[in-house]
Write a protein that holds these residues in place. Structure first.
Motif, PDB file in Angstrom:
ATOM      1  N   THR A   1      42.952  -6.626  56.110  1.00  0.00           N
ATOM      2  CA  THR A   1      43.159  -6.071  54.773  1.00  0.00           C
ATOM      3  C   THR A   1      44.097  -4.873  54.756  1.00  0.00           C
ATOM      4  O   THR A   1      44.208  -4.189  53.742  1.00  0.00           O
ATOM      5  CB  THR A   1      41.822  -5.632  54.159  1.00  0.00           C
TER       6      THR A   1
ATOM      7  N   PRO B   1      53.705  -8.086  51.756  1.00  0.00           N
ATOM      8  CA  PRO B   1      53.064  -9.412  51.727  1.00  0.00           C
ATOM      9  C   PRO B   1      52.679  -9.812  50.302  1.00  0.00           C
ATOM     10  O   PRO B   1      52.550  -8.955  49.420  1.00  0.00           O
ATOM     11  CB  PRO B   1      51.810  -9.219  52.581  1.00  0.00           C
TER      12      PRO B   1
ATOM     13  N   ASN C   1      49.962 -10.872  49.189  1.00  0.00           N
ATOM     14  CA  ASN C   1      48.616 -10.526  48.731  1.00  0.00           C
ATOM     15  C   ASN C   1      48.376  -9.020  48.735  1.00  0.00           C
ATOM     16  O   ASN C   1      47.266  -8.555  48.947  1.00  0.00           O
ATOM     17  CB  ASN C   1      47.576 -11.253  49.585  1.00  0.00           C
ATOM     18  N   THR C   2      49.453  -8.269  48.516  1.00  0.00           N
ATOM     19  CA  THR C   2      49.331  -6.819  48.460  1.00  0.00           C
ATOM     20  C   THR C   2      48.504  -6.411  47.250  1.00  0.00           C
ATOM     21  O   THR C   2      48.752  -6.861  46.140  1.00  0.00           O
ATOM     22  CB  THR C   2      50.730  -6.188  48.332  1.00  0.00           C
ATOM     23  N   SER C   3      47.543  -5.545  47.496  1.00  0.00           N
ATOM     24  CA  SER C   3      46.772  -5.092  46.339  1.00  0.00           C
ATOM     25  C   SER C   3      46.969  -3.602  46.075  1.00  0.00           C
ATOM     26  O   SER C   3      46.587  -3.115  45.028  1.00  0.00           O
ATOM     27  CB  SER C   3      45.292  -5.412  46.551  1.00  0.00           C
TER      28      SER C   3
ATOM     29  N   GLU D   1      47.617  -2.133  51.343  1.00  0.00           N
ATOM     30  CA  GLU D   1      46.291  -2.750  51.317  1.00  0.00           C
ATOM     31  C   GLU D   1      46.435  -4.212  50.908  1.00  0.00           C
ATOM     32  O   GLU D   1      47.211  -4.530  50.010  1.00  0.00           O
ATOM     33  CB  GLU D   1      45.412  -2.033  50.302  1.00  0.00           C
ATOM     34  N   LEU D   2      45.686  -5.042  51.573  1.00  0.00           N
ATOM     35  CA  LEU D   2      45.808  -6.473  51.297  1.00  0.00           C
ATOM     36  C   LEU D   2      44.510  -7.033  50.742  1.00  0.00           C
ATOM     37  O   LEU D   2      43.429  -6.498  51.006  1.00  0.00           O
ATOM     38  CB  LEU D   2      46.163  -7.234  52.575  1.00  0.00           C
ATOM     39  N   LEU D   3      44.662  -8.088  49.987  1.00  0.00           N
ATOM     40  CA  LEU D   3      43.493  -8.784  49.446  1.00  0.00           C
ATOM     41  C   LEU D   3      43.261 -10.019  50.314  1.00  0.00           C
ATOM     42  O   LEU D   3      44.175 -10.808  50.506  1.00  0.00           O
ATOM     43  CB  LEU D   3      43.794  -9.210  48.015  1.00  0.00           C
TER      44      LEU D   3
END
Lengths: 436, 913
Positions: A300, A328, A330-332, A372-374
């Protein structure tokens, strides 16, 4: 040969449609719209074949220009023509936009009649065109018979790009060397591919019919002259000559002379034009070095650190520097810290964009970001697109130097020394990428 | 959800694809940060973001997160949130193990809740996903909900449709149980919606398990009659443009098509009444001008007509249906005309309505000529083909021929085949046949396949009476300056064989014939040239006066040095043959072709192999046909051909053709293409005669069935084994065989599985001498059509022979003893087969008598002796066969102690040699 030419707006509505040959039917207009402009997938190839008909298109902002043919034409010629046409239109009415095209459609049809005849490209020299395709109404400046006949003789004559009897109080010329440098570098700093494509653009305001001679530090010329030859500033750049891979010239350059003596001599057109285009691949000065560092912390989190180093004389200043670090899919969330300039996470582009206004040579700057990734269901791994960079530097990354530009005008009494000459070097980034 | 509306309007306002992608990326990042955020989202915002994700997905972008949030929504108590959750799951679900488990859990909860809307949502989700996992989890649960007494109507509807879907995707998981009988009773439900939903399910289920759902027939009939007889205002919500419950009616009628006519008289009466009412209603003036009204009405009508055709047992209804369709033939609505033609095609093959259909011939011919839509013309051509019989064959063939000149290219080949088949089948005199086929080649030569002209040659060669006419006609046809290559082929062959028949006429003297053929030679392809070369050598035999001319031609460089090996070889060999062989040898070598063995028409053989022009291969069609049979629940539909003819593929009719050669238009039932084969031939005789001299072999064979036979005899007793082989992959149902002979009757009732073989043993005792063989009658159902077949069992008097060896003088002594005129039977007949001594011997031995060597003074003659053993008496018989090789004749003399025996033996044997 080109069978027809269409101009569309972003919605695919036809703004200009000019068909030169009978083999292009009305449905060709729709075919391009359906298969390219409104295609499900974005069409990336500039040449599309639909039902044995080839469509060559370029895009200028929101405007699509498409040349259509059923024959097996030289694609490079067609694209050259399309670019030339864009230049001509820009010279006539400025920016190519839907508004401008709609306002000038009569003019565009007139131009199309002139620069393309039965699908064969004709004289597309803006200077020459402007003498007989004008934007004023008929009442504006009625041309005399003599003027008309002069235009005819010029356009059909040997030196179609320049008319006689031009007079300037101040004889001036501006020379711009514009280069774009392209690079692909491995994360370890190994150059995978690099080349420079450059243009020499000249703006001349000279009286009469001057004969010009242009000299640069072409390796072949320098070697021919031998070590005893005159060099402008030996030892300054560390190398004296560059190897040019290939080059093309404006039609005014006497190619026979270039072939035999490698000297570039010409009678210049009046105003702005592109004297030559060239490409080099050896001994390129890379203005910036990008050092990426990417670390994945669990599923994450991602830590990115990028260092850029400027690699030119400290006295020079690079401008409009922009580093684009892809994130990326899925970057949150993103936190960025940078020493210099401004950095921002642009969600719409899936990238962190770091902008620095100015930067002197032999300096270094760095940015670090926490991404931060999801967690996702997809097992697909992020492809890690390369970090790209944009900049502008006041020198030629290829090392090209203008050695001289001599002007001779035998009939009018001004000499080479009376001409005021300006030379400028601009190096820009093309596709300047470093893998991470 | 304002955010969603704003987002969607943003996307709509994007000027370019790039802008749209940017906006979506931004939104995705936003949603990701929201989902990632620490504080829990409330149901509303979760719903909103899931909605946005769904919208983005439907725009064609990949979505790889948000599934968890959607699953969370499932457990919400709010209808809207639950609905969005289910929507997302139905659209985006993939077989992700962990999520599926969670989803199934949520669905299970909803199914067990008492809230009907939640139950419906869950059922819809199961049906929409319809995956195997879902089926595994819920296939047991849903039937329970469906038949539970306290379930709401709306839930029942959803449950029925959901079960249908699961049954279609994974039939093995939906197990039949006690619920099945209760499902049938849903037909009685008060709520029309439930009935409509249930009937779809029942139709599908009963196609696979017809027996379990048999009871639905009477329920369906009563339901139908209630709908049909109700005033349109009775079924308020279910009345569509003044037509009461049209969808339900159609479905009911379709369900009934899965079953044979109801046996119960009352039910049947009620159904007939319904059908009559429907037909009556079609006559009433429309209650509304709206197209929906007539569409709904006609839908029911057509469904009713196909049910009538399916039953094929109510002549009255069939004729009425036919008349109704006849009205539609002239309707101005093209679709109606198409449907009418299509349905009529199936009606035409029913014996009851065939005559009625025939009355519309003029209209159909007119349709063929004037319809603007090619598919309608195609149907018209099909119908013409179907309604053709001996009485109108000439007219129809003529019309089809004239249409062929302007026909669409796509259907020409099919038309050509149809014309060829009709012409052959209904040919009264063969000169008409020859004319027709030659016309066919002239008009549409390109579309005439090899088999068509092969066939015409076969027929000409086998029929002495048309040979002269054929030769004359082709000669005339070849006079045309440009004629098709196929015509040249036929011409070459026929003139080569029978040119002598017209050579008497100076206008068609041998040389004229040859020059005519040779003038076409250079324009033809290699195979045709080869054929022509053979024709030339035949000319040399027929007309010796042309020999030098023909030899000159053969000797020319263009023949003898032709680059094509085949042509060159023929030229060289024919040249040599003609120059060195004597006339006698030539005459033998180049004798007229012997008649072709009568076999199945080569056109039909071709049709068997032929792939239909509609690009549907016959195999596929065959499968389709079998499937059709299966779907019909073991086959009670109006026969295969109705299923076939309703297939709107142009090859459909070809299939109809290939199913059996002589499709008489006056077929007794729709599916009885094959029955016709037999009914035309009456009792099948050829098989019978082959068995006079042998005991084992194949008695009968067609596309469906093969009957093998094995028999042994001792004294007056015999035992016969009959082997019935099913050549199809479908069951024959109610397979019944009956053996009748003057005396006893044997009945057996086996069921023959697809591809299986069944054995039947028949014991035979010869009581007294007889001349009529026992008859074997076979009845079975194949794909719904009743097949009826009668064969003569090959039991003949000679089977009971006991050979008797005797010396020469004994023989002649007995011969003289049996000298009463009635004791002797004599026959002189032409040889049917080659006169080979060994073959003759084998045949005589097979007869069962003793073949006596060195008895007759003439070694060419054969004499035999034997005693026929019957229960009542023994009949001694003597036989003498005198072949005459020159005349190709035999003289057969049989003497026996009983006159009937002599006669019968003589009759039997005369056919054998």
């Amino acid at each position: 040969m080109i069978g027809g030419l269409f101009i569309y707006n972003h919605k695919g509505e036809v703004l200009i449609s000019r068909v030169y040959r009978d083999d292009i039917g009305r449905n060709a207009v729709d075919a391009f719209r359906v298969n390219v402009i409104h295609a499900r997938q974005q069409v990336r190839s500039p040449v599309t074949n639909i039902a044995r008909t080839s469509f060559f298109h370029i895009k200028r902002s929101n405007i699509w220009l498409a040349a259509v043919t059923k024959q097996n034409v030289n694609a490079a010629m067609v694209f050259e023509f399309l670019y030339k046409m864009c230049d001509v239109m820009t010279a006539y009415f400025g920016k190519i936009s839907e508004e401008n095209i709609k306002n000038n459609f009569v003019l565009i049809y007139e131009l199309l009649d002139e620069i393309l005849d039965f699908g064969y490209p004709q004289n597309s020299e803006t200077g020459a065109l402007k003498t007989f395709i004008t934007q004023q109404g008929i009442k504006g400046q009625p041309q005399t018979k003599e003027e008309q006949s002069q235009i005819t003789s010029q356009v059909t004559g040997q030196i179609g790009w320049r008319r006689e009897g031009i007079k300037y109080r101040r004889n001036e010329l501006f020379l711009d060397v514009l280069e774009s440098v392209n690079l692909l570098m491995s994360p370890q700093g190994q150059v995978l591919s690099a080349h420079v494509s450059g243009r020499v653009v000249m703006k001349s305001y000279l009286s009469g019919m001057p004969e010009c001679k242009f000299g640069m530090n072409d390796k072949i010329v320098i070697d021919k002259q031998g070590k005893g030859g005159t060099t402008d500033d030996p030892g300054k750049s560390g190398k004296q000559s560059i190897a040019i891979d290939d080059c093309t010239f404006h039609q005014c350059v006497r190619l026979s002379k270039f072939d035999s003596e490698r000297s570039i001599s010409f009678i210049p057109p009046d105003g702005e034009y592109e004297l030559m285009r060239y490409r080099t691949t050896k001994d390129i000065i890379l203005p910036f070095r990008v050092i990426p560092l990417v670390r994945e912390v669990g599923r994450t989190k991602l830590e990115v650190k990028v260092v850029i180093k400027s690699n030119f004389k400290p006295s020079l200043l690079a401008q409009k520097i922009e580093v684009r670090i892809p994130t990326p899919l899925n970057t949150s969330g993103v936190q960025v810290i940078c020493m210099k300039g401004k950095a921002k996470y642009k969600a719409s582009e899936n990238a962190i964009v770091w902008k620095i206004k100015r930067m002197a040579g032999m300096k270094e700057s760095q940015i670090s970001a926490e991404i931060e990734l999801l967690p996702t269901n997809d097992k697909k791994k992020w492809a890690r697109p390369p970090i790209s960079m944009n900049f502008e530097v006041p020198f030629a990354p290829s090392g090209l130097k203008v050695r001289y530009l001599k002007v001779f005008e035998s009939k009018l009494n001004y000499s080479d020394h009376d001409v005021i000459k300006w030379v400028r070097y601009i190096g820009r980034s093309g596709i300047y990428e470093t893998r991470c | 959800m304002r955010g969603l509306a704003v987002f969607i309007s943003d996307i709509r306002n994007c000027k370019s694809k790039e802008a749209e992608i940017k906006r979506i990326n931004k939104e995705l990042a936003n949603i990701r940060s929201k989902f990632k955020g620490d504080k829990a989202l409330d149901g509303y915002s979760k719903k909103k973001y899931v909605c946005k994700l769904l919208f983005i997905f439907l725009l064609g972008h990949d979505i790889d997160f948000g599934h968890m949030e959607a699953v969370n929504l499932l457990s919400s108590n709010k209808y809207t949130e639950k609905q969005i959750g289910y929507l997302f799951i139905s659209v985006l679900v993939n077989s992700n193990s962990e999520l599926i488990r969670l989803i199934n859990n949520a669905i299970k909860n909803d199914l067990s809740s008492r809230n009907p809307t939640f139950m419906c949502l869950a059922l819809h989700c199961i049906a929409n996903v319809g995956s195997r996992e879902m089926a595994e989890a819920f296939a047991g649960e849903i039937p329970r909900i469906l038949v539970a007494g306290d379930t709401m109507d709306s839930v029942k509807q959803s449950a029925a449709l959901c079960l249908l879907r699961l049954y279609k995707t994974s039939p093995d998981l939906v197990l039949m149980g006690e619920w099945t009988s209760r499902v049938v009773h849903l037909l009685n439900d008060q709520h029309m919606g439930v009935v409509t939903a249930a009937i779809s399910l029942i139709t599908c289920l009963s196609q696979k398990n017809p027996d379990e759902f048999k009871t639905c027939v009477s329920l369906a009939v009563s339901r139908l009659s209630r709908i049909v007889s109700s005033a349109s205002t009775d079924l308020q919500d279910y009345t569509y443009y003044f037509v009461p419950a049209p969808w339900l009616s159609c479905k009911l009628l379709r369900l009934l098509q899965c079953y044979p006519p109801p046996e119960d008289g009352a039910v049947k009466g009620r159904l007939v009444e319904c059908l009559e009412t429907i037909l009556n209603k079609a006559q009433e003036p429309p209650k509304s001008k709206k197209v929906q009204h007539s569409n709904a009405k006609n839908a029911i009508l057509f469904e009713a007509i196909s049910l009538i055709i399916h039953y094929d047992s109510e002549p009255n209804l069939l004729v009425r249906a036919c008349n109704q369709l006849g009205q539609f033939l002239q309707h101005r609505e093209t679709n109606l005309r198409y449907l009418a033609l299509e349905s009529m095609c199936t009606l035409a093959s029913s014996e009851f309505s065939h005559e009625a259909v025939k009355t519309h011939i003029e209209t159909v011919i007119n349709a063929l000529k004037t319809e603007r839509d090619v598919s309608v013309r195609q149907r018209a051509a099909d119908l013409l083909y179907a309604m053709c019989d001996r009485s109108n064959a000439k007219q129809i063939v003529a019309e089809m021929l004239s249409y062929l000149e302007t026909a669409d290219y796509s259907i020409r080949e099919e038309m050509v085949l149809k014309v060829a088949i009709l012409a052959e089948k209904y040919a009264v005199d063969y000169s008409w046949y020859v004319d027709t086929i030659l016309n066919l080649i002239r008009i549409a030569g390109d579309y005439v396949s090899e088999e068509v002209w092969y066939r015409v040659i076969q027929i000409v060669i086998n029929r002495d009476d048309v040979q002269g006419y054929a030769a004359k006609t082709v000669f005339e046809a070849l006079q045309a300056p440009a004629c098709h290559e196929n015509m040249v082929k036929v011409g070459g062959y026929i003139l080569g064989e029978f040119g002598n028949l017209i050579a008497g006429d100076p206008r068609s003297s041998p040389l004229v014939q040859f020059n005519l053929l040779h003038s076409k030679f250079h324009l033809c392809s290699v195979p045709t040239r080869a054929l022509l070369l053979s024709a030339y050598i035949k000319f040399i035999n027929l007309f010796p006066e042309t020999k030098s001319t023909i030899q000159e031609v053969l000797r020319s460089d263009s023949q003898i040095r032709n680059s094509d090996v085949e042509l060159q070889q023929r030229a060289v060999e024919y040249l040599k043959l003609s120059s060195i062989a004597s006339t006698d040898v030539l005459a033998t070598v180049l004798e007229e072709m012997p008649p072709f063995p009568e076999r199945e028409s080569s056109i039909l053989a071709k049709l068997k192999k032929k792939k239909g022009p509609g690009a549907v291969s016959v195999n596929e069609l065959e499968e389709g046909k079998r499937e059709g049979g299966e779907l019909n629940g073991g086959g009670e539909r109006g026969g295969d051909s109705s299923a076939i003819a309703s297939t709107p593929s142009p090859s459909a009719d070809l299939l109809g053709l290939r199913a059996g050669p002589p499709v008489t238009a006056a077929a007794p039932s729709a599916g009885s293409l094959l029955v016709d084969v037999f009914s035309e031939a009456g009792v099948n005789d050829d098989g019978f005669l082959r068995f006079v001299c042998k005991n084992n072999g194949v008695l009968f064979e067609n596309q469906l069935l093969q009957i093998g036979i094995k028999s042994e005899y001792r004294q007056n007793l015999g035992r016969m084994y009959l082997f019935y082989g099913n050549k199809t992959s479908v069951q024959f149902v109610t397979f019944t065989t009956t053996v009748t002979c003057p005396g006893d009757t044997l009945v057996l009732e086996p069921l023959i599985e697809g591809g299986a073989q069944v054995q039947q043993v028949i014991n035979i005792e010869c009581l007294t001498d007889f001349s009529d063989a026992p008859l074997l009658n076979i009845k079975f159902r194949y794909g719904g059509a009743l097949q009826n077949l009668t064969l003569k069992l090959p039991v003949t008097i000679n089977k009971f022979f006991q050979p008797t060896e005797m010396a020469s003088h004994d023989f002649f002594q007995r011969w003289k003893q049996l000298s009463l005129p009635q004791q002797e039977a004599q026959k002189i007949f032409k040889a049917n087969h080659a006169m080979d001594t060994e073959v003759l011997k084998a045949k005589l031995l097979g007869l069962g008598m003793a073949l006596l060597e060195n008895v007759d003074p003439n070694p060419e003659n054969f004499v035999c002796a034997g005693v026929i053993q019957t229960k009542a008496q023994q009949v001694g018989s003597l036989l003498r066969l005198e072949p005459n090789a020159q005349a190709q004749m035999y003289r057969l003399t049989v003497r026996s102690s009983k006159d009937t025996v002599s006669k019968r033996l003589c009759e039997l044997l005369a056919e054998q040699f």
